[in-house]
Design a protein around this motif. Structure first.
Motif, mmCIF file in Angstrom:
data_model
loop_
_atom_site.group_PDB
_atom_site.id
_atom_site.type_symbol
_atom_site.label_atom_id
_atom_site.label_comp_id
_atom_site.label_asym_id
_atom_site.label_seq_id
_atom_site.Cartn_x
_atom_site.Cartn_y
_atom_site.Cartn_z
ATOM 1 N N GLU A 44 0.699 -1.531 -0.096
ATOM 2 C CA GLU A 44 -0.236 -0.092 0.263
ATOM 3 C C GLU A 44 0.632 1.573 0.269
ATOM 4 N N ASP A 45 1.698 1.340 0.543
ATOM 5 C CA ASP A 45 2.923 2.306 0.805
ATOM 6 C C ASP A 45 3.798 2.442 -0.659
ATOM 7 N N LEU A 46 3.733 1.546 -1.634
ATOM 8 C CA LEU A 46 4.484 1.323 -2.908
ATOM 9 C C LEU A 46 3.353 1.572 -3.540
ATOM 10 N N LEU A 47 2.341 1.270 -3.813
ATOM 11 C CA LEU A 47 1.284 1.771 -4.941
ATOM 12 C C LEU A 47 1.526 3.475 -4.882
ATOM 13 N N PRO A 48 1.083 4.078 -4.152
ATOM 14 C CA PRO A 48 0.967 5.302 -5.383
ATOM 15 C C PRO A 48 2.202 6.120 -5.762
ATOM 16 N N SER A 49 3.716 5.287 -5.362
ATOM 17 C CA SER A 49 4.450 6.135 -6.147
ATOM 18 C C SER A 49 4.778 4.854 -7.396
ATOM 19 N N ILE A 50 3.714 4.550 -8.147
ATOM 20 C CA ILE A 50 4.627 3.904 -8.905
ATOM 21 C C ILE A 50 3.466 4.667 -10.084
ATOM 22 N N LYS A 51 4.027 4.142 -10.995
ATOM 23 C CA LYS A 51 3.450 5.380 -12.190
ATOM 24 C C LYS A 51 3.473 4.675 -13.696
ATOM 25 N N LEU A 52 2.152 4.885 -14.321
ATOM 26 C CA LEU A 52 1.680 3.572 -15.403
ATOM 27 C C LEU A 52 1.218 5.306 -16.701
ATOM 28 N N ASP A 53 2.002 4.845 -17.496
ATOM 29 C CA ASP A 53 1.593 5.169 -19.187
ATOM 30 C C ASP A 53 0.955 4.649 -19.827
ATOM 31 N N LEU A 54 0.039 5.380 -19.832
ATOM 32 C CA LEU A 54 -0.987 5.017 -19.786
ATOM 33 C C LEU A 54 -1.836 5.516 -21.755
ATOM 34 N N SER A 55 -0.435 6.179 -21.673
ATOM 35 C CA SER A 55 -1.511 7.410 -23.248
ATOM 36 C C SER A 55 -1.958 6.811 -24.660
ATOM 37 N N PHE A 56 -1.359 5.235 -24.396
ATOM 38 C CA PHE A 56 -1.669 4.953 -25.379
ATOM 39 C C PHE A 56 -3.068 4.450 -25.378
ATOM 40 N N MET A 57 -3.818 4.754 -24.629
ATOM 41 C CA MET A 57 -5.218 4.869 -24.469
ATOM 42 C C MET A 57 -5.892 6.010 -25.340
ATOM 43 N N ASN A 58 -5.741 6.560 -25.257
ATOM 44 C CA ASN A 58 -6.322 7.562 -25.218
ATOM 45 C C ASN A 58 -5.956 8.371 -26.979
ATOM 46 N N GLN A 59 -5.170 7.374 -27.730
ATOM 47 C CA GLN A 59 -4.315 7.961 -29.028
ATOM 48 C C GLN A 59 -5.700 6.839 -29.779
ATOM 49 N N GLU A 60 -6.259 7.119 -30.642
ATOM 50 C CA GLU A 60 -6.783 6.975 -31.909
ATOM 51 C C GLU A 60 -6.540 6.057 -32.414
ATOM 52 N N LYS A 61 -7.284 4.734 -32.282
ATOM 53 C CA LYS A 61 -7.471 3.658 -32.436
ATOM 54 C C LYS A 61 -7.592 3.955 -34.277
ATOM 55 N N ALA A 62 -6.784 3.002 -35.095
ATOM 56 C CA ALA A 62 -7.400 2.736 -37.050
ATOM 57 C C ALA A 62 -8.430 1.991 -37.341
#
Length: 162
Positions: free
Chosen positions: A137-155
């Protein structure tokens, strides 16, 4: 409290699992007590090696941690240094041996907490698991995930007619 990191969290969980599955446990043996079992997991030393190192000093884990000197070159101090390098503190080791960390204990329901014994396998397993949960629980807030790929328009494939 320990520096939360995935390796330490997994070591705590593996130690708890091995104890649950019957790994040797003897509170009065420096290599197979609470700290001894975690030390086996973190250092890959055997319970016999850990016990042999400890017998070169005096006292139990609490006392040896109190007298810890990272530059002494004594095997037990090298072992403790190795454990500290995995994110533990000397207080963590002392608390583990007596199951006495207030943050970990606060996670355990009062009726169960009041019946815990520091030298009882099932209580050690519970403590280790709750400690791992706390660190996670202490560690989870420090984990950053790059989810930018989800916002890209899908062909979207289209059918072209000739």
């Amino acid at each position: 409290m320990a520096h939360a990191n995935p390796e330490l969290i997994q070591a705590l969980r593996r130690t708890a699992q091995k104890l649950s599955s019957g790994n040797p446990y003897q509170w009065g043996h420096m290599g197979s007590c609470n700290c001894g079992n975690l030390a086996q997991e973190l250092t890959q030393l055997t319970k016999a090696q850990i016990h042999e190192f400890a017998m070169q000093g005096r006292g139990d884990w609490r006392e040896q941690v109190e007298e810890f000197c990272p530059t002494s070159g004594l095997p037990m101090n090298l072992l403790i240094s190795d454990m500290l390098n995995h994110g533990l503190t000397t207080s963590d080791l002392q608390n583990l041996e007596r199951l006495s960390d207030k943050k970990v204990l606060a996670r355990i329901p009062l009726e169960r907490r009041d019946k815990m014994r520091h030298n009882y396998r099932e209580d050690v397993v519970l403590y280790l698991n709750e400690w791992a949960n706390q660190l996670e629980e202490d560690l989870l807030p420090s984990i950053k995930l790059d989810l930018s790929f989800m916002n890209q328009e899908k062909a979207v494939p289209t059918l072209e007619t000739a």
